[in-house]
Design a protein around this motif. Structure first.
Motif, PDB file in Angstrom:
ATOM      1  N   ALA A 167      -9.445 -14.085 -39.907  1.00 22.67           N
ATOM      2  CA  ALA A 167     -10.230 -15.016 -39.249  1.00 22.67           C
ATOM      3  C   ALA A 167     -11.670 -14.207 -38.886  1.00 22.67           C
ATOM      4  CB  ALA A 167      -9.643 -15.445 -37.993  1.00 22.67           C
ATOM      5  N   LYS A 168     -11.518 -12.683 -38.585  1.00 27.51           N
ATOM      6  CA  LYS A 168     -12.510 -12.039 -38.571  1.00 27.51           C
ATOM      7  C   LYS A 168     -13.262 -11.976 -39.965  1.00 27.51           C
ATOM      8  CE  LYS A 168     -13.793  -7.250 -37.728  1.00 27.51           C
ATOM      9  NZ  LYS A 168     -13.436  -6.006 -37.143  1.00 27.51           N
ATOM     10  N   ALA A 169     -12.596 -12.094 -40.990  1.00 29.44           N
ATOM     11  CA  ALA A 169     -13.385 -12.312 -42.470  1.00 29.44           C
ATOM     12  C   ALA A 169     -14.174 -13.366 -42.669  1.00 29.44           C
ATOM     13  CB  ALA A 169     -12.408 -11.912 -43.331  1.00 29.44           C
ATOM     14  N   VAL A 170     -13.394 -14.411 -42.300  1.00 25.55           N
ATOM     15  CA  VAL A 170     -14.038 -15.900 -42.200  1.00 25.55           C
ATOM     16  C   VAL A 170     -15.305 -16.013 -41.317  1.00 25.55           C
ATOM     17  CG1 VAL A 170     -13.840 -18.442 -41.724  1.00 25.55           C
ATOM     18  CG2 VAL A 170     -12.044 -17.084 -43.085  1.00 25.55           C
ATOM     19  N   ARG A 171     -15.495 -15.624 -40.052  1.00 29.91           N
ATOM     20  CA  ARG A 171     -16.213 -15.319 -39.184  1.00 29.91           C
ATOM     21  C   ARG A 171     -17.544 -14.557 -39.998  1.00 29.91           C
ATOM     22  NH1 ARG A 171     -12.129 -14.171 -35.446  1.00 29.91           N
ATOM     23  NH2 ARG A 171     -11.666 -16.240 -34.178  1.00 29.91           N
ATOM     24  N   LYS A 172     -17.328 -13.433 -40.420  1.00 29.99           N
ATOM     25  CA  LYS A 172     -18.423 -12.810 -41.204  1.00 29.99           C
ATOM     26  C   LYS A 172     -18.992 -13.601 -42.177  1.00 29.99           C
ATOM     27  CE  LYS A 172     -19.444  -8.512 -43.284  1.00 29.99           C
ATOM     28  NZ  LYS A 172     -18.825  -7.480 -44.130  1.00 29.99           N
ATOM     29  N   THR A 173     -18.546 -14.245 -43.111  1.00 31.20           N
ATOM     30  CA  THR A 173     -18.681 -15.125 -44.100  1.00 31.20           C
ATOM     31  C   THR A 173     -19.566 -16.238 -43.704  1.00 31.20           C
ATOM     32  OG1 THR A 173     -16.704 -14.321 -45.589  1.00 31.20           O
ATOM     33  CG2 THR A 173     -18.188 -16.249 -46.327  1.00 31.20           C
ATOM     34  N   LEU A 174     -18.963 -16.785 -42.477  1.00 28.20           N
ATOM     35  CA  LEU A 174     -19.752 -17.941 -41.974  1.00 28.20           C
ATOM     36  C   LEU A 174     -21.098 -17.709 -41.497  1.00 28.20           C
ATOM     37  CD1 LEU A 174     -17.116 -20.088 -40.068  1.00 28.20           C
ATOM     38  CD2 LEU A 174     -17.941 -20.426 -42.480  1.00 28.20           C
ATOM     39  N   GLU A 175     -21.082 -16.419 -40.728  1.00 25.89           N
ATOM     40  CA  GLU A 175     -22.499 -15.813 -40.267  1.00 25.89           C
ATOM     41  C   GLU A 175     -23.299 -15.604 -41.152  1.00 25.89           C
ATOM     42  OE1 GLU A 175     -21.085 -12.539 -37.894  1.00 25.89           O
ATOM     43  OE2 GLU A 175     -20.118 -13.930 -36.359  1.00 25.89           O
ATOM     44  N   GLU A 176     -22.839 -15.054 -42.451  1.00 16.77           N
ATOM     45  CA  GLU A 176     -23.855 -14.610 -43.513  1.00 16.77           C
ATOM     46  C   GLU A 176     -24.322 -15.713 -44.240  1.00 16.77           C
ATOM     47  OE1 GLU A 176     -21.135 -12.449 -46.132  1.00 16.77           O
ATOM     48  OE2 GLU A 176     -21.392 -10.594 -44.934  1.00 16.77           O
ATOM     49  N   LEU A 177     -23.422 -16.917 -44.207  1.00 18.92           N
ATOM     50  CA  LEU A 177     -23.904 -18.368 -44.788  1.00 18.92           C
ATOM     51  C   LEU A 177     -25.160 -18.948 -43.890  1.00 18.92           C
ATOM     52  CD1 LEU A 177     -20.761 -19.834 -45.868  1.00 18.92           C
ATOM     53  CD2 LEU A 177     -22.632 -19.274 -47.441  1.00 18.92           C
ATOM     54  N   GLU A 178     -25.056 -18.696 -42.412  1.00 16.45           N
ATOM     55  CA  GLU A 178     -26.111 -19.211 -41.563  1.00 16.45           C
ATOM     56  C   GLU A 178     -27.307 -18.504 -41.642  1.00 16.45           C
ATOM     57  OE1 GLU A 178     -25.759 -21.818 -38.944  1.00 16.45           O
ATOM     58  OE2 GLU A 178     -23.960 -22.408 -40.255  1.00 16.45           O
ATOM     59  N   SER A 179     -27.243 -17.258 -42.141  1.00 20.82           N
ATOM     60  CA  SER A 179     -28.491 -16.409 -41.946  1.00 20.82           C
ATOM     61  C   SER A 179     -29.407 -16.764 -43.465  1.00 20.82           C
ATOM     62  CB  SER A 179     -28.172 -14.871 -41.706  1.00 20.82           C
ATOM     63  OG  SER A 179     -27.345 -14.663 -43.030  1.00 20.82           O
TER      64      SER A 179
END
Length: 147
Positions: free
Chosen positions: A135-147
């Motif tokens: 979940a931590k890895a997915v959160r990081k990936t989603l944040e990168e996609l949003e920026s």
């Protein structure tokens, strides 16, 4: 264990009853509230009730699930959790029981959320730390996609 089908539904305005005012119950109540539910927590003691969540400071009673769309049983009392399950089943209410996967209609996922994206992760129950790392890895990936 069977793999679980991810189902995303609109919970806005739906009534949710969480039985249990400890860490697990309050964490689940807070997550559900983020998705627009009307959450009521029922427990003799409620640690720190999140703002905007209704609380009933008493023990669970039969009939407490009337009008609920979802129920969460998150007490440290197996008999109470089972009673919540029984009432939910009898009323056709979807229920998550924290201490008994066999009594769950749905499994509470790790929520990974940004402004425009939501992902939910569940494991097979054998390694909660692995699920948390994923979940931590997915959160990081989603944040990168949003920026």
């Amino acid at each position: 264990m069977n793999l679980r089908f991810p189902l995303f539904i609109d919970l806005a305005g739906k009534a949710v009853v969480v039985v249990g005012g400890g860490a697990i119950g309050l964490r689940r109540a807070a997550v559900l509230q983020r998705f627009g539910t009307r959450v009521t927590v029922i427990a003799p003691e409620i640690r720190e009730k999140p703002e905007g969540i209704a609380g009933l400071l008493r023990s669970y009673q039969s009939g407490d699930l009337t009008g609920a769309f979802l129920a969460v049983a998150a007490t440290n009392d197996r008999a109470v959790n089972h009673a919540v399950y029984e009432e939910a089943r009898d009323r056709g209410i979807l229920v998550n029981v924290c201490d008994c996967p066999d009594e769950c209609d749905f499994y509470f996922p790790a929520i990974c959320q940004t402004e425009t994206l939501v992902a939910g992760l569940v494991g097979d129950g054998s390694d909660h730390r692995r699920t948390a790392r994923a979940a931590k890895a997915v959160r990081k990936t989603l944040e990168e996609l949003e920026s």
